[in-house]
Design a protein around this motif. Sequence first.
Motif, short mmCIF file in Angstrom:
data_model
loop_
_atom_site.label_atom_id
_atom_site.label_comp_id
_atom_site.label_asym_id
_atom_site.label_seq_id
_atom_site.Cartn_x
_atom_site.Cartn_y
_atom_site.Cartn_z
N CYS A 7 0.87 -1.23 0.02
CA CYS A 7 -0.06 0.20 -0.11
C CYS A 7 1.01 1.25 0.12
O CYS A 7 1.66 1.48 0.76
N THR A 9 -0.54 4.24 -0.02
CA THR A 9 -1.49 5.44 0.26
C THR A 9 -0.88 6.58 0.98
O THR A 9 -0.85 7.85 0.90
N HIS A 34 -8.91 4.93 6.36
CA HIS A 34 -8.18 3.90 5.49
C HIS A 34 -7.78 2.34 6.13
O HIS A 34 -7.75 1.54 5.62
N CYS A 38 -7.25 -1.84 5.31
CA CYS A 38 -5.95 -1.86 4.70
C CYS A 38 -5.26 -2.68 5.58
O CYS A 38 -4.72 -2.16 6.57
N CYS A 41 -1.46 -1.26 6.03
CA CYS A 41 -1.50 0.02 6.79
C CYS A 41 -1.63 -0.43 8.40
O CYS A 41 -1.10 0.15 9.53
N THR B 3 -16.09 -0.18 8.23
CA THR B 3 -15.17 0.99 8.31
C THR B 3 -15.73 1.85 9.51
O THR B 3 -16.93 1.86 9.75
#
Lengths: 241, 328
Positions: A7, A9, A34, A38, A41, B3
């Motif tokens: 990643c 990002t 994020h 992910c 991360c 999320t």
Amino acid sequence: MKPGATCKTYTTERLSAFVDGDLPPAEAGAVRAHASGCADCTAALADLRALVTNVRALDVPEPPPTLWPAIEGALHRRERFAWLKISLWRPVGIGALAGAVAVVLVTVALPAGRARWNREPAAPPVQIAATPVSDPLLHEAEAEFAQAAAAYERSIEKLRGLLVREEARWSPQERTRMAERLGRLDDVIARSRELARRTPGDSAGNEQLFAAYQQKIAFLAAAVHRGGESGEWDKPGGHRP
Amino acid sequence: MTTPAVAIALASLLAAARVHAADGGSETLIDRREIIVPAKGAEVVRIDNLLGRVTVRGVARPGEIHIFAEKRASTPEALGRLRVHYTAFENGEVVVDTRVELGGRERSLPLAGSGVDLVVDVPPGLAVEAKTFGGDVSASGLRAGARLETTGGRIGVSDVRGGVITRQLRGGQRVAAVEGDVDLDGVEGDMDLRNLGGGRVDARVVDGTIRAEDLRSGMVRLVTTTGQILLVGMIRPGAHYDLRSYAGDVRVIPTAETAFVLRARSAKPLQTEMPLRASRREGDWLRAEYVGRRAQPRTRTALLELSSVLGQVNIEIQPRMAPPAELR
């Protein structure tokens, strides 16, 4: 970021800043959102947090009879890591700190490196974070830290008072050794207090100061108990009749 | 894992209240919110709140952590600078922390006039680590242990399975109904321990009294420098009790007949009405044995080490000693 992570990002520096709380709220929220989806991360952040935990764990003293050697070792380590913590952590980030710690560990493992560390006890220059010293909330925080420091000082004074009674039963060598060790602890406390003073609004400086207080209290309490029980507080197992 | 955006949306749907509360003539602004954090697969929750209190409750809501946050400040501007964050990591760690915005950065700092109090409901199987500065911290209903740390708040633990670790500067601690090893450390403040059943109890305080009742652990170590120690309850067969005070008295009140070997030292003579035998001096220490009138012959002997450098050691007889529950 971990080797093999794909990643791109966020850079390690941005993730470090996120863990440090240095990102603006909007960007911090974006990193948080994020990272939750992910794996790369998430792993990188976990590593960064683990590093913080591991560095702090180095300060934990062991109980008697190994109390002093443990404290002494912790003092050495704290002097090293305090430098890393203050001068590298904020401006560069924990990612850089991870690399620095690795370098330090390798260096310390080498005899020449160890010797060099031992010859350089003075703390490197401290970079002072730009802090709004006039902010009333900052004054509130500093007042809270000051109150806690005063409570630690009171406990230390009380223990010192108890220790006076026991010291009368010790040999001159024991008294000298005790004074030396307390002097070392006082020195670390003075350094930590200065770091905390120079970095207002940074809880890490105060955490280090409180850890130093805790070590002195643990040492004094152990000395009081062991001195009271045998008069030979420094001899392993000496408190047993 | 869901999320955070979803969770934030849930939070805004559930509650967002801002109220004004009178506070001794000055107004305190309060903002209350409930945040639901999806925690499926979570193993540990770490809560770092230097801005106020933390209450952690084990609640059977599988896969969800509910955070009830109450922010308070005297001005809307200060209220708006208080933040509550959570991060759910894929490795099973959930982090909840509070921060205050200062100079464009969010910092974890204690404040006197403003603050955030958190009540966190977690699935009971999660391990919990919680830290405050001046606010109380408590945990209850947990089944995977807890580590609680505070500088100036009180610590409370009840109904917990798994190891319990506490660290505190001042404020006092109450720990009850724990099935797991207990390791308590404090500088200033009394400790009250009740109904502990793990393998080991270790409690240390510099300036405070330790009162312990109904400890069933095999190793009990209680140490205070200036305070008193009081142990009430059955002396467990085969267990080792190490009770030490430098300046205060050490009192033991057994409530059941258990044979024990006693090692005691104190500035003043040992006070007891119990029929001790085979007494002899070993340096500063007195060694003696108590067989007990109704103690069962096959039960193991306990070891009591009681020490008070400046005070007194006292073993009292409970008026009506009952036989140990497991021997009835």
